[in-house]
Scaffold this motif. Structure first.
Motif, PDB file in Angstrom:
ATOM      1  N   LEU A   1       8.430  50.266  19.063  1.00 53.92           N
ATOM      2  CA  LEU A   1       7.820  48.967  18.793  1.00 53.92           C
ATOM      3  C   LEU A   1       6.774  48.662  19.856  1.00 53.92           C
ATOM      4  CD1 LEU A   1       7.851  46.357  17.058  1.00 53.92           C
ATOM      5  CD2 LEU A   1       9.540  45.444  18.691  1.00 53.92           C
ATOM      6  N   ASP A   2       5.602  48.219  19.418  1.00 55.10           N
ATOM      7  CA  ASP A   2       4.525  47.838  20.344  1.00 55.10           C
ATOM      8  C   ASP A   2       4.544  46.322  20.516  1.00 55.10           C
ATOM      9  OD1 ASP A   2       2.240  47.699  21.913  1.00 55.10           O
ATOM     10  OD2 ASP A   2       0.903  47.613  20.167  1.00 55.10           O
ATOM     11  N   LEU A   3       4.827  45.863  21.727  1.00 51.86           N
ATOM     12  CA  LEU A   3       4.820  44.426  22.023  1.00 51.86           C
ATOM     13  C   LEU A   3       3.476  43.957  22.561  1.00 51.86           C
ATOM     14  CD1 LEU A   3       8.284  44.064  23.793  1.00 51.86           C
ATOM     15  CD2 LEU A   3       7.718  43.525  21.433  1.00 51.86           C
ATOM     16  N   TYR A   4       2.682  44.867  23.075  1.00 51.43           N
ATOM     17  CA  TYR A   4       1.460  44.508  23.800  1.00 51.43           C
ATOM     18  C   TYR A   4       0.458  43.780  22.898  1.00 51.43           C
ATOM     19  CZ  TYR A   4      -3.005  45.086  26.220  1.00 51.43           C
ATOM     20  OH  TYR A   4      -4.223  44.854  26.805  1.00 51.43           O
ATOM     21  N   ARG A   5       0.070  44.399  21.787  1.00 51.65           N
ATOM     22  CA  ARG A   5      -1.020  43.872  20.983  1.00 51.65           C
ATOM     23  C   ARG A   5      -0.680  42.536  20.327  1.00 51.65           C
ATOM     24  NH1 ARG A   5      -5.768  43.807  21.898  1.00 51.65           N
ATOM     25  NH2 ARG A   5      -5.446  45.983  22.591  1.00 51.65           N
ATOM     26  N   PRO A   6       0.492  42.386  19.682  1.00 46.34           N
ATOM     27  CA  PRO A   6       0.794  41.079  19.059  1.00 46.34           C
ATOM     28  C   PRO A   6       0.836  39.937  20.081  1.00 46.34           C
ATOM     29  CG  PRO A   6       2.213  42.774  18.174  1.00 46.34           C
ATOM     30  CD  PRO A   6       1.507  43.391  19.322  1.00 46.34           C
ATOM     31  N   LEU A   7       1.428  40.194  21.243  1.00 49.52           N
ATOM     32  CA  LEU A   7       1.535  39.128  22.248  1.00 49.52           C
ATOM     33  C   LEU A   7       0.170  38.794  22.845  1.00 49.52           C
ATOM     34  CD1 LEU A   7       4.857  40.039  24.093  1.00 49.52           C
ATOM     35  CD2 LEU A   7       4.488  38.507  22.158  1.00 49.52           C
ATOM     36  N   ARG A   8      -0.666  39.820  23.057  1.00 50.00           N
ATOM     37  CA  ARG A   8      -1.995  39.551  23.623  1.00 50.00           C
ATOM     38  C   ARG A   8      -2.855  38.760  22.637  1.00 50.00           C
ATOM     39  NH1 ARG A   8      -7.106  40.542  24.865  1.00 50.00           N
ATOM     40  NH2 ARG A   8      -7.679  41.019  27.025  1.00 50.00           N
ATOM     41  N   ASN A   9      -2.754  39.109  21.385  1.00 46.01           N
ATOM     42  CA  ASN A   9      -3.512  38.356  20.379  1.00 46.01           C
ATOM     43  C   ASN A   9      -3.088  36.891  20.352  1.00 46.01           C
ATOM     44  OD1 ASN A   9      -4.890  40.666  19.653  1.00 46.01           O
ATOM     45  ND2 ASN A   9      -3.540  41.138  17.920  1.00 46.01           N
ATOM     46  N   TYR A  10      -1.810  36.648  20.506  1.00 49.23           N
ATOM     47  CA  TYR A  10      -1.328  35.269  20.517  1.00 49.23           C
ATOM     48  C   TYR A  10      -1.873  34.500  21.721  1.00 49.23           C
ATOM     49  CZ  TYR A  10       1.801  31.274  20.749  1.00 49.23           C
ATOM     50  OH  TYR A  10       2.295  29.998  20.823  1.00 49.23           O
ATOM     51  N   ILE A  11      -1.892  35.157  22.886  1.00 48.02           N
ATOM     52  CA  ILE A  11      -2.424  34.498  24.083  1.00 48.02           C
ATOM     53  C   ILE A  11      -3.904  34.163  23.899  1.00 48.02           C
ATOM     54  CG2 ILE A  11      -2.902  34.795  26.551  1.00 48.02           C
ATOM     55  CD1 ILE A  11      -0.468  36.629  26.692  1.00 48.02           C
ATOM     56  N   THR A  12      -4.656  35.093  23.382  1.00 45.29           N
ATOM     57  CA  THR A  12      -6.085  34.864  23.176  1.00 45.29           C
ATOM     58  C   THR A  12      -6.319  33.724  22.196  1.00 45.29           C
ATOM     59  OG1 THR A  12      -6.517  37.216  23.572  1.00 45.29           O
ATOM     60  CG2 THR A  12      -8.244  35.949  22.486  1.00 45.29           C
ATOM     61  N   PHE A  13      -5.551  33.684  21.116  1.00 41.33           N
ATOM     62  CA  PHE A  13      -5.730  32.663  20.093  1.00 41.33           C
ATOM     63  C   PHE A  13      -5.261  31.292  20.572  1.00 41.33           C
ATOM     64  CE2 PHE A  13      -4.052  30.235  16.478  1.00 41.33           C
ATOM     65  CZ  PHE A  13      -5.186  30.139  15.691  1.00 41.33           C
ATOM     66  N   THR A  14      -4.128  31.248  21.244  1.00 40.15           N
ATOM     67  CA  THR A  14      -3.525  29.970  21.630  1.00 40.15           C
ATOM     68  C   THR A  14      -4.106  29.427  22.942  1.00 40.15           C
ATOM     69  OG1 THR A  14      -1.471  30.685  20.586  1.00 40.15           O
ATOM     70  CG2 THR A  14      -1.350  28.788  22.069  1.00 40.15           C
ATOM     71  N   TYR A  15      -4.387  30.308  23.890  1.00 43.89           N
ATOM     72  CA  TYR A  15      -4.900  29.880  25.199  1.00 43.89           C
ATOM     73  C   TYR A  15      -6.368  30.293  25.313  1.00 43.89           C
ATOM     74  CZ  TYR A  15       0.037  29.109  26.168  1.00 43.89           C
ATOM     75  OH  TYR A  15       1.325  28.671  26.117  1.00 43.89           O
ATOM     76  N   SER A  16      -6.661  31.455  25.875  1.00 40.34           N
ATOM     77  CA  SER A  16      -8.042  31.927  25.987  1.00 40.34           C
ATOM     78  C   SER A  16      -8.022  33.400  26.367  1.00 40.34           C
ATOM     79  CB  SER A  16      -8.821  31.124  27.035  1.00 40.34           C
ATOM     80  OG  SER A  16      -8.346  31.416  28.335  1.00 40.34           O
ATOM     81  N   GLU A  17      -9.182  34.015  26.278  1.00 44.33           N
ATOM     82  CA  GLU A  17      -9.312  35.409  26.676  1.00 44.33           C
ATOM     83  C   GLU A  17      -9.070  35.564  28.176  1.00 44.33           C
ATOM     84  OE1 GLU A  17      -9.858  39.442  26.640  1.00 44.33           O
ATOM     85  OE2 GLU A  17      -9.539  38.059  24.965  1.00 44.33           O
ATOM     86  N   ARG A  18      -9.441  34.551  28.918  1.00 44.19           N
ATOM     87  CA  ARG A  18      -9.241  34.628  30.377  1.00 44.19           C
ATOM     88  C   ARG A  18      -7.757  34.768  30.723  1.00 44.19           C
ATOM     89  NH1 ARG A  18      -8.080  31.008  34.434  1.00 44.19           N
ATOM     90  NH2 ARG A  18      -8.922  31.516  36.498  1.00 44.19           N
ATOM     91  N   GLU A  19      -6.900  33.944  30.084  1.00 42.08           N
ATOM     92  CA  GLU A  19      -5.460  34.074  30.313  1.00 42.08           C
ATOM     93  C   GLU A  19      -4.956  35.443  29.878  1.00 42.08           C
ATOM     94  OE1 GLU A  19      -6.766  31.282  29.519  1.00 42.08           O
ATOM     95  OE2 GLU A  19      -5.901  29.768  30.862  1.00 42.08           O
ATOM     96  N   ALA A  20      -5.493  35.936  28.784  1.00 40.50           N
ATOM     97  CA  ALA A  20      -5.071  37.259  28.308  1.00 40.50           C
ATOM     98  C   ALA A  20      -5.405  38.338  29.322  1.00 40.50           C
ATOM     99  CB  ALA A  20      -5.728  37.557  26.964  1.00 40.50           C
ATOM    100  N   GLN A  21      -6.589  38.228  29.931  1.00 39.60           N
ATOM    101  CA  GLN A  21      -6.967  39.224  30.941  1.00 39.60           C
ATOM    102  C   GLN A  21      -6.091  39.089  32.189  1.00 39.60           C
ATOM    103  OE1 GLN A  21     -11.133  38.582  31.599  1.00 39.60           O
ATOM    104  NE2 GLN A  21     -11.746  39.400  29.584  1.00 39.60           N
ATOM    105  N   LEU A  22      -5.781  37.859  32.564  1.00 38.93           N
ATOM    106  CA  LEU A  22      -4.935  37.660  33.749  1.00 38.93           C
ATOM    107  C   LEU A  22      -3.517  38.183  33.534  1.00 38.93           C
ATOM    108  CD1 LEU A  22      -6.039  34.053  34.820  1.00 38.93           C
ATOM    109  CD2 LEU A  22      -6.606  36.208  35.949  1.00 38.93           C
ATOM    110  N   LEU A  23      -3.082  38.221  32.290  1.00 42.04           N
ATOM    111  CA  LEU A  23      -1.709  38.631  31.989  1.00 42.04           C
ATOM    112  C   LEU A  23      -1.616  40.070  31.505  1.00 42.04           C
ATOM    113  CD1 LEU A  23      -0.508  35.367  30.213  1.00 42.04           C
ATOM    114  CD2 LEU A  23       0.134  36.158  32.496  1.00 42.04           C
ATOM    115  N   GLU A  24      -2.684  40.834  31.687  1.00 43.15           N
ATOM    116  CA  GLU A  24      -2.671  42.245  31.272  1.00 43.15           C
ATOM    117  C   GLU A  24      -1.503  42.995  31.899  1.00 43.15           C
ATOM    118  OE1 GLU A  24      -4.278  44.196  29.278  1.00 43.15           O
ATOM    119  OE2 GLU A  24      -5.854  42.901  28.499  1.00 43.15           O
ATOM    120  N   ASP A  25      -1.320  42.827  33.204  1.00 46.07           N
ATOM    121  CA  ASP A  25      -0.258  43.563  33.895  1.00 46.07           C
ATOM    122  C   ASP A  25       1.111  43.191  33.357  1.00 46.07           C
ATOM    123  OD1 ASP A  25      -2.169  44.776  35.410  1.00 46.07           O
ATOM    124  OD2 ASP A  25      -1.917  43.467  37.161  1.00 46.07           O
ATOM    125  N   ASP A  26       1.344  41.898  33.108  1.00 44.63           N
ATOM    126  CA  ASP A  26       2.644  41.475  32.584  1.00 44.63           C
ATOM    127  C   ASP A  26       2.886  42.048  31.196  1.00 44.63           C
ATOM    128  OD1 ASP A  26       3.013  40.088  34.888  1.00 44.63           O
ATOM    129  OD2 ASP A  26       2.537  38.116  34.054  1.00 44.63           O
TER     130      ASP A  26
END
Length: 860
Positions: free
Chosen positions: A21-46
């Motif tokens: 199961l890939d958790l990375y892409r669905p969760l990153r898309n949610y962050i980008t949509f709900t918050y912003s791309e900046r938050e998504a980039q900051l949370l790459e490591d997590d």
């Protein structure tokens, strides 16, 4: 039964299986949509860390069960953080691209697929419990330490299964059509009992190895049997009845019978020692029949387990035969029926491990920057609630302390009770004033300061006399030459040049006299008030305060008892005050450390329930505060009654009057000391400043005398040439001063006038230039300023020998320049303001004096 017989007869649970199961892409898309791309980039490591944990979980289990356990714990904590930040469901604006699939651990063909994070968390907790069971099975249970470690691991497995049952099983099944039996409440409950049974079994084997008494071993063994019986009851009931293989049911059934019979055997040994033969026979028969019945359904059971049962049955029958024979021959007791026997005593040595702290994700930093609005509002609400609790309790504590202070002051406690022991006290302000006086030396130091005044006055008088003598000596010498040479001695008289200096010296003398009168007043004040101020030299000052004496006559001699009870009550009151201070500090410290935001980010239930639970942490402190205040109120009423009795017996009113009289005496002494001290300090400052002023004038007078001496020698040269009959022309062309009066091509120009701080007079040439002559045909030296150095008496500058007498000088002569230009010249009687506050009449024109300050420096 030996421990080795059962060394390998325990069960471990296999882990559930899942798919990739890939958790990375669905969760990153949610962050980008709900918050912003900046938050998504900051949370790459997590995101990558979370995805890696899931990938590691999908692989074949690690060779080390301990490493597998740590991986599962880390992943479960991450899932808790994901749950509060990422809503996973089929809804449009949720994370709807994730589906979790897990197989049943006991029937691999059964599986469940859900868009529900609780299925993922349930499976992870199940696998965590399985890893604990595998760790327990892997320990060497042939040794005491190995069995202890195995028991701890089985306790961990039971804790994980219990945590799964209480927190996730129901959530994974609610509203879901796809769920497996292995994570159901019934199954994980059964597995918890099974793991506790195996943990208690390890403890039993250790008790046998350590030689515990038969009674203790029987209690531990019976609890093992009970745990197995509880697991067996769940296995034989729906939905587990047809879910597990028959080998599982047979194993648990035989273990339950085995440890019940073991308990009967051990308990029978204790009964035999007590000679309770009838009950021993009944217990042994019960254990034997339970074994016989269990063996009927032992088909397919492990050979080691069957062997252990046979050995135990042989031991029971042996003891039973012996007991029956002894009863038939000796005791002749009636044997009770097994049904009439009371239950065997038990002793549980294990309980499920508390997994709350182990699985607590509140300290994890993953996705920390994602704070949902609901969590931020909840934190603000909790902070308000907590602040209200802290503020209310702090106010109660402060009011209680203030009440104590006021009530004690009204009763004059503890001062009056301390006075009985000779430990009289002073008010804080008064004691601080006395300490300040004593630090300065107290009244005893005034005599030394008066001696300083005398010494400084003597030094000033000596300087003044020396300065006056300088001027008087120069004036006397000038008068002698004037009488000797008559009209030839043309320079101005000393009295015309030194009038300003002499006036200043006269003012110095007048003020010095006036200061001496002030000194006399100060010394008289010290003598007259020495008795008053002597109290300030008492050390400690409290020794000057009267003490509270016991009554001279006493009828019942209860004074000591009255004082003792009052002291004890005051000590109790002091302890309550210290307790309040500690409670307040505890409140503040708890509030400082109370950070529930991480908990808010992991909670999935009601915020209000959590708030009540968190606020309840402060309940015990609030209860302690209420109890402290209540006890203080009772104690203050008790102290008031005791103090009334104390005041009556010790005549407290008379003591208070004498004490107040002493306080007023100390205050008066401090006031008089400060007044005298201020006058002395002003006098010392006056004399020091005056000494600087007189020294300055003395230097000016010395410079004046030196300049007049040089002029005298020059005039004597002129007078000598006149008396020798030299013509004015010859004097002009071949006089003894060509380098000064007649500059040549090789002679340097006269030096420019400059100011040198080291000399009070300006640096200028000795004579006027020739074009400034006052009479034609005769060079008259114009008594200029002194040379840039001070020639000693008896020597001439430039190496010239002194002339016996000067020639006659002209009558008309310009005033001496340098004394008008020097720093000591003050035609208007004005000098720079001295560096002290008091205005002294000898350095300034007379000024009106303040009402408190007379002439000199003495303050009336």
């Amino acid at each position: 039964m030996s421990s080795s017989a059962l060394s390998n007869l325990m069960l471990a649970i296999h882990e559930k299986k899942t798919t990739s199961l890939d958790l990375y892409r669905p969760l990153r898309n949610y962050i980008t949509f709900t918050y912003s791309e900046r938050e998504a980039q900051l949370l790459e490591d997590d995101l990558e860390t979370l995805n890696q944990l899931r990938s590691d979980l999908e692989r074949v289990p690690d060779p080390s069960p301990s490493a597998r356990r740590d991986l599962l714990i880390s992943y479960y904590k991450s899932l808790c953080l994901v749950e509060t930040r990422f809503p996973i469901s089929a809804e449009k604006h949720h994370v709807n691209a994730l589906s979790f699939l897990w197989h049943d651990a006991f029937k691999q063909k059964q599986k469940a697929t859900q868009q529900n994070i609780h299925l993922e968390k349930s499976a992870v907790l199940f696998n965590l419990a399985a890893s604990y069971s595998q760790i327990g099975l892997g320990h060497d249970r042939t040794t005491v330490d190995g069995r202890r470690q195995a028991s701890h691991a089985f306790i961990g497995a039971a804790g994980a299964f219990g945590y799964l049952r209480d927190n996730e099983s129901s959530k994974a099944a609610v509203g879901q059509s796809s769920v497996t039996v292995d994570v159901s409440v019934e199954c994980v409950g059964m597995l918890e009992r099974l793991m506790l049974a195996q943990a208690q079994e390890c403890v039993f084997e250790n008790s046998i190895a350590k030689g515990s008494t038969p009674g203790v071993s029987a209690k531990i063994s019976r609890q093992v049997g009970i745990y197995y019986e509880e697991a067996l009851a769940a296995l034989t009931a729906p939905p587990l009845k047809d879910h597990f293989e028959k080998g599982w049911i047979s194993h648990v059934q035989l273990k339950a019978a085995l440890f019940y019979s073991e308990a009967c055997y051990r308990y029978g040994m204790e009964l035999h020692e007590k000679e309770e033969i009838a009950e021993e026979i009944a217990r042994l028969r019960s254990g034997s029949s339970r074994l016989a019945e269990a063996k009927k359904s032992s088909r397919g059971a492990p050979a080691q387990l069957i062997e252990a049962m046979n050995k135990l049955e042989a031991s029971i029958n042996c003891n039973l035969d012996r007991a029956v024979k002894e009863n038939d021959r000796v005791y002749l007791m009636r044997v009770p029926s097994p049904a009439s026997l009371s239950p065997l005593p038990t002793f549980s040595m294990v309980k499920p491990m508390n997994m709350t702290d182990i699985l607590d994700a509140s300290k994890e930093k993953m996705f920390a920057i994602l704070v949902p609005d609901s969590s931020a509002k909840a934190l603000s609400r909790y902070t308000e609630m907590l602040d209200d609790v802290i503020r209310t309790q702090a106010e109660r504590l402060q009011q209680a302390s203030e009440l104590t202070r006021v009530r004690l002051k009204e009763m004059d406690l503890p001062d009056s009770i301390l006075a009985v022991d000779g430990h009289s006290t002073l008010p804080v302000d008064l004691r601080e004033d006395v300490e300040a006086v004593q630090i300065c030396g107290g009244p005893a130091s005034l005599e030394a300061e008066l001696q300083q005044l005398r010494d400084l006055k003597r030094v000033n008088q000596e300087l003044l006399v020396q300065t006056e003598e300088l001027l008087q000596k120069e004036a006397t010498e000038d008068g002698q030459f004037r009488s000797q040479f008559g009209t030839r001695w043309t320079r101005p008289q000393s009295s015309t040049l030194t009038k300003n200096l002499q006036d200043r010296l006269n003012r110095f003398a007048a003020n010095l006299k006036q200061a001496g009168e002030s000194d006399v007043k100060i010394e008289r004040s010290v003598r007259e008030n020495s008795a008053l101020m002597s109290i300030l030299d008492r050390r400690p000052i409290e020794s000057a305060v009267p003490t509270l004496a016991k009554p001279i006559m006493s009828l019942d001699a209860t004074e000591d008892a009255i004082v003792g009870t009052l002291k004890q009550s005051l000590r109790q009151l002091e302890n309550l005050g210290a307790q309040r201070a500690g409670l307040e500090d505890m409140l503040k410290e708890m509030k400082r450390k109370d950070d529930i935001l991480p908990k808010l980010m992991t909670i999935t239930g009601s915020y209000e329930d959590m708030f009540r639970k968190e606020i309840s942490k402060y309940d015990h402190i609030c209860e302690d505060i209420s109890q402290n205040i209540e006890v203080q109120e009772q104690l203050l009423r008790q102290i008031q009654a005791q103090n009334e009795e104390f005041s009556t017996v010790f005549n407290l009113e008379d003591y208070k009057a004498s004490r107040e009289k002493c306080y007023k005496q100390i205050e008066a002494a401090i006031s008089k000391y400060r007044e005298i001290k201020e006058n002395v300090n002003e006098g010392l400052k006056f004399y020091v400043t005056l000494q600087d002023a007189i020294t300055n004038v003395k230097q000016q007078c010395s410079d004046f005398v030196m300049t007049r001496s040089i002029q005298c020698r020059e005039m004597m040269e002129d007078v000598q040439r006149q008396m020798s009959g030299l013509s004015f022309q010859d004097h002009r062309t071949s006089g003894p001063y060509p380098s000064v009066h007649q500059p040549t091509a090789t002679s340097p120009p006269p030096p420019q006038e400059t100011h040198n701080p080291s000399h009070p007079h300006p640096q200028a040439p000795y004579y006027r230039p020739p074009e400034q002559m006052s009479r034609p045909g005769y060079s008259i030296p114009p008594y200029g300023p002194p040379p840039p150095y001070h020639a000693p008496h008896g020597q001439q500058p430039h190496g010239q020998a002194p002339q016996p007498y000067p020639p006659q000088a002209p009558q008309q002569q310009q005033p001496y320049q340098s004394w008008q230009q020097g720093s000591y010249y003050d035609p208007q009687g004005q000098q720079p303001r001295p560096p002290y506050t008091a205005q002294n009449p000898y350095l300034h024109p007379p000024q009106p004096q303040p009402p408190h300050q007379g002439g000199g420096y003495y303050r009336q």
